[in-house]
Write a protein that holds these residues in place. Structure first.
Motif, PDB file in Angstrom:
ATOM      1  N   ALA A   1      27.894  45.003  47.055  1.00 45.91           N
ATOM      2  CA  ALA A   1      29.238  45.485  46.818  1.00 45.91           C
ATOM      3  C   ALA A   1      29.912  43.547  46.299  1.00 45.91           C
ATOM      4  CB  ALA A   1      29.866  44.835  48.678  1.00 45.91           C
ATOM      5  N   GLU A   2      29.459  43.032  46.054  1.00 43.98           N
ATOM      6  CA  GLU A   2      30.048  41.659  45.830  1.00 43.98           C
ATOM      7  C   GLU A   2      29.531  42.225  44.303  1.00 43.98           C
ATOM      8  OE1 GLU A   2      27.730  37.314  44.749  1.00 43.98           O
ATOM      9  OE2 GLU A   2      26.931  38.102  46.709  1.00 43.98           O
ATOM     10  N   HIS A   3      28.731  42.788  43.362  1.00 48.92           N
ATOM     11  CA  HIS A   3      28.595  42.936  42.142  1.00 48.92           C
ATOM     12  C   HIS A   3      29.833  43.528  41.926  1.00 48.92           C
ATOM     13  CE1 HIS A   3      25.956  42.753  38.135  1.00 48.92           C
ATOM     14  NE2 HIS A   3      26.637  44.069  37.891  1.00 48.92           N
ATOM     15  N   ARG A   4      29.982  45.404  42.933  1.00 51.46           N
ATOM     16  CA  ARG A   4      31.217  46.124  42.280  1.00 51.46           C
ATOM     17  C   ARG A   4      32.785  44.584  42.410  1.00 51.46           C
ATOM     18  NH1 ARG A   4      28.622  49.446  46.002  1.00 51.46           N
ATOM     19  NH2 ARG A   4      29.978  47.757  47.348  1.00 51.46           N
TER      20      ARG A   4
ATOM     21  N   ASN B   1      36.470  41.917  38.728  1.00 56.48           N
ATOM     22  CA  ASN B   1      38.181  40.728  39.130  1.00 56.48           C
ATOM     23  C   ASN B   1      37.781  40.572  37.914  1.00 56.48           C
ATOM     24  OD1 ASN B   1      38.053  40.432  42.023  1.00 56.48           O
ATOM     25  ND2 ASN B   1      36.552  38.854  41.799  1.00 56.48           N
ATOM     26  N   SER B   2      36.988  40.591  37.142  1.00 53.69           N
ATOM     27  CA  SER B   2      36.106  40.498  35.665  1.00 53.69           C
ATOM     28  C   SER B   2      37.413  41.596  34.933  1.00 53.69           C
ATOM     29  CB  SER B   2      34.577  40.374  34.840  1.00 53.69           C
ATOM     30  OG  SER B   2      34.626  41.812  34.843  1.00 53.69           O
ATOM     31  N   LYS B   3      37.828  42.496  34.588  1.00 57.53           N
ATOM     32  CA  LYS B   3      38.653  43.461  34.336  1.00 57.53           C
ATOM     33  C   LYS B   3      40.009  43.198  34.584  1.00 57.53           C
ATOM     34  CE  LYS B   3      35.874  47.855  35.510  1.00 57.53           C
ATOM     35  NZ  LYS B   3      35.880  49.514  36.187  1.00 57.53           N
ATOM     36  N   ILE B   4      40.470  42.337  35.830  1.00 59.32           N
ATOM     37  CA  ILE B   4      42.178  42.089  36.331  1.00 59.32           C
ATOM     38  C   ILE B   4      42.224  40.641  35.268  1.00 59.32           C
ATOM     39  CG2 ILE B   4      43.488  40.572  38.080  1.00 59.32           C
ATOM     40  CD1 ILE B   4      41.910  42.239  39.853  1.00 59.32           C
ATOM     41  N   LEU B   5      40.973  39.495  35.245  1.00 55.68           N
ATOM     42  CA  LEU B   5      41.457  38.954  34.322  1.00 55.68           C
ATOM     43  C   LEU B   5      41.239  39.232  33.002  1.00 55.68           C
ATOM     44  CD1 LEU B   5      41.224  35.675  33.924  1.00 55.68           C
ATOM     45  CD2 LEU B   5      38.888  36.113  33.465  1.00 55.68           C
ATOM     46  N   ASN B   6      40.585  40.284  32.915  1.00 53.53           N
ATOM     47  CA  ASN B   6      40.071  40.441  30.616  1.00 53.53           C
ATOM     48  C   ASN B   6      41.443  41.470  31.194  1.00 53.53           C
ATOM     49  OD1 ASN B   6      37.924  40.079  30.396  1.00 53.53           O
ATOM     50  ND2 ASN B   6      36.953  41.609  30.864  1.00 53.53           N
ATOM     51  N   HIS B   7      42.480  42.363  31.702  1.00 55.47           N
ATOM     52  CA  HIS B   7      44.195  42.505  31.499  1.00 55.47           C
ATOM     53  C   HIS B   7      44.760  41.147  30.765  1.00 55.47           C
ATOM     54  CE1 HIS B   7      43.053  46.691  33.444  1.00 55.47           C
ATOM     55  NE2 HIS B   7      42.382  46.231  32.544  1.00 55.47           N
ATOM     56  N   LEU B   8      44.636  40.271  32.218  1.00 56.96           N
ATOM     57  CA  LEU B   8      45.881  39.357  31.962  1.00 56.96           C
ATOM     58  C   LEU B   8      45.375  38.860  30.570  1.00 56.96           C
ATOM     59  CD1 LEU B   8      45.523  38.033  35.332  1.00 56.96           C
ATOM     60  CD2 LEU B   8      47.499  38.595  34.184  1.00 56.96           C
ATOM     61  N   ILE B   9      44.291  38.464  30.209  1.00 53.93           N
ATOM     62  CA  ILE B   9      44.531  37.378  28.888  1.00 53.93           C
ATOM     63  C   ILE B   9      44.128  38.609  27.878  1.00 53.93           C
ATOM     64  CG2 ILE B   9      42.562  37.239  27.159  1.00 53.93           C
ATOM     65  CD1 ILE B   9      40.413  36.388  29.853  1.00 53.93           C
ATOM     66  N   GLU B  10      44.832  40.366  27.830  1.00 53.22           N
ATOM     67  CA  GLU B  10      45.029  40.786  26.254  1.00 53.22           C
ATOM     68  C   GLU B  10      46.486  40.953  25.895  1.00 53.22           C
ATOM     69  OE1 GLU B  10      43.011  45.042  27.618  1.00 53.22           O
ATOM     70  OE2 GLU B  10      41.429  44.655  27.137  1.00 53.22           O
ATOM     71  N   HIS B  11      46.913  40.930  28.182  1.00 54.97           N
ATOM     72  CA  HIS B  11      48.276  40.477  27.943  1.00 54.97           C
ATOM     73  C   HIS B  11      49.113  39.429  27.343  1.00 54.97           C
ATOM     74  CE1 HIS B  11      52.880  41.042  29.409  1.00 54.97           C
ATOM     75  NE2 HIS B  11      52.407  39.718  29.900  1.00 54.97           N
TER      76      HIS B  11
ATOM     77  N   LEU C   1      43.252  36.336  41.895  1.00 54.92           N
ATOM     78  CA  LEU C   1      42.733  35.837  40.658  1.00 54.92           C
ATOM     79  C   LEU C   1      42.497  34.937  41.640  1.00 54.92           C
ATOM     80  CD1 LEU C   1      43.183  36.328  37.181  1.00 54.92           C
ATOM     81  CD2 LEU C   1      41.196  36.964  39.171  1.00 54.92           C
ATOM     82  N   ASP C   2      43.661  34.108  42.291  1.00 55.06           N
ATOM     83  CA  ASP C   2      44.141  33.206  43.537  1.00 55.06           C
ATOM     84  C   ASP C   2      42.759  33.155  44.625  1.00 55.06           C
ATOM     85  OD1 ASP C   2      45.753  31.605  42.068  1.00 55.06           O
ATOM     86  OD2 ASP C   2      47.271  32.379  42.842  1.00 55.06           O
ATOM     87  N   ARG C   3      42.322  34.326  44.962  1.00 51.32           N
ATOM     88  CA  ARG C   3      41.364  35.160  45.958  1.00 51.32           C
ATOM     89  C   ARG C   3      40.333  34.789  45.548  1.00 51.32           C
ATOM     90  NH1 ARG C   3      43.666  37.524  50.872  1.00 51.32           N
ATOM     91  NH2 ARG C   3      45.877  37.905  50.486  1.00 51.32           N
ATOM     92  N   VAL C   4      39.918  34.951  44.150  1.00 54.00           N
ATOM     93  CA  VAL C   4      38.321  35.317  44.324  1.00 54.00           C
ATOM     94  C   VAL C   4      38.077  33.708  43.156  1.00 54.00           C
ATOM     95  CG1 VAL C   4      38.257  37.672  45.279  1.00 54.00           C
ATOM     96  CG2 VAL C   4      38.748  36.569  41.899  1.00 54.00           C
ATOM     97  N   MET C   5      38.903  33.571  42.358  1.00 54.34           N
ATOM     98  CA  MET C   5      38.939  32.149  41.369  1.00 54.34           C
ATOM     99  C   MET C   5      39.343  31.053  42.212  1.00 54.34           C
ATOM    100  SD  MET C   5      39.314  33.956  37.743  1.00 54.34           S
ATOM    101  CE  MET C   5      38.655  33.155  37.102  1.00 54.34           C
TER     102      MET C   5
END
Length: 87
Positions: free
Chosen positions: A14-17, A22-32, A51-55
């Motif tokens: 579960a941690e790896h998933r 989370n990296s997909k969320i960050l990538n979407h924000l960077i692309e935006h 992201l505030d909850r995990v980073m």
């Protein structure tokens, strides 16, 4: 030839998933931010909330002054604050 890939029945933890999601969320924000992806304001707000909850949030402290021999002292400290409030 040696077996390749994962063994039969392998399940990703579960941690790896979560890290992948989370990296997909960050990538979407960077692309935006780069103008490569259109996102609605509500999508941006939701992504930043997740992201505030995990980073960790980063904060910096700058200390400036003059040393005993007249040298200029400049120190910047970057501190990560985990979402649960511990540093």
């Amino acid at each position: 030839m040696a077996g390749r890939g994962r063994t039969a029945g392998f399940q990703m933890g579960a941690e790896h998933r979560t890290k992948i999601a989370n990296s997909k969320i960050l990538n979407h924000l960077i692309e935006h931010a780069e103008g490569k992806r259109d996102m609605q304001p509500t999508q941006i707000t939701a992504a930043l909330g997740l992201l505030d909850r995990v980073m960790p949030k980063l904060s910096s402290t700058t200390i400036e002054g003059t040393g005993e021999n007249g040298e200029h002292i400049h120190q910047i400290t970057l501190v990560g604050v985990r979402p649960d409030g511990d540093s």
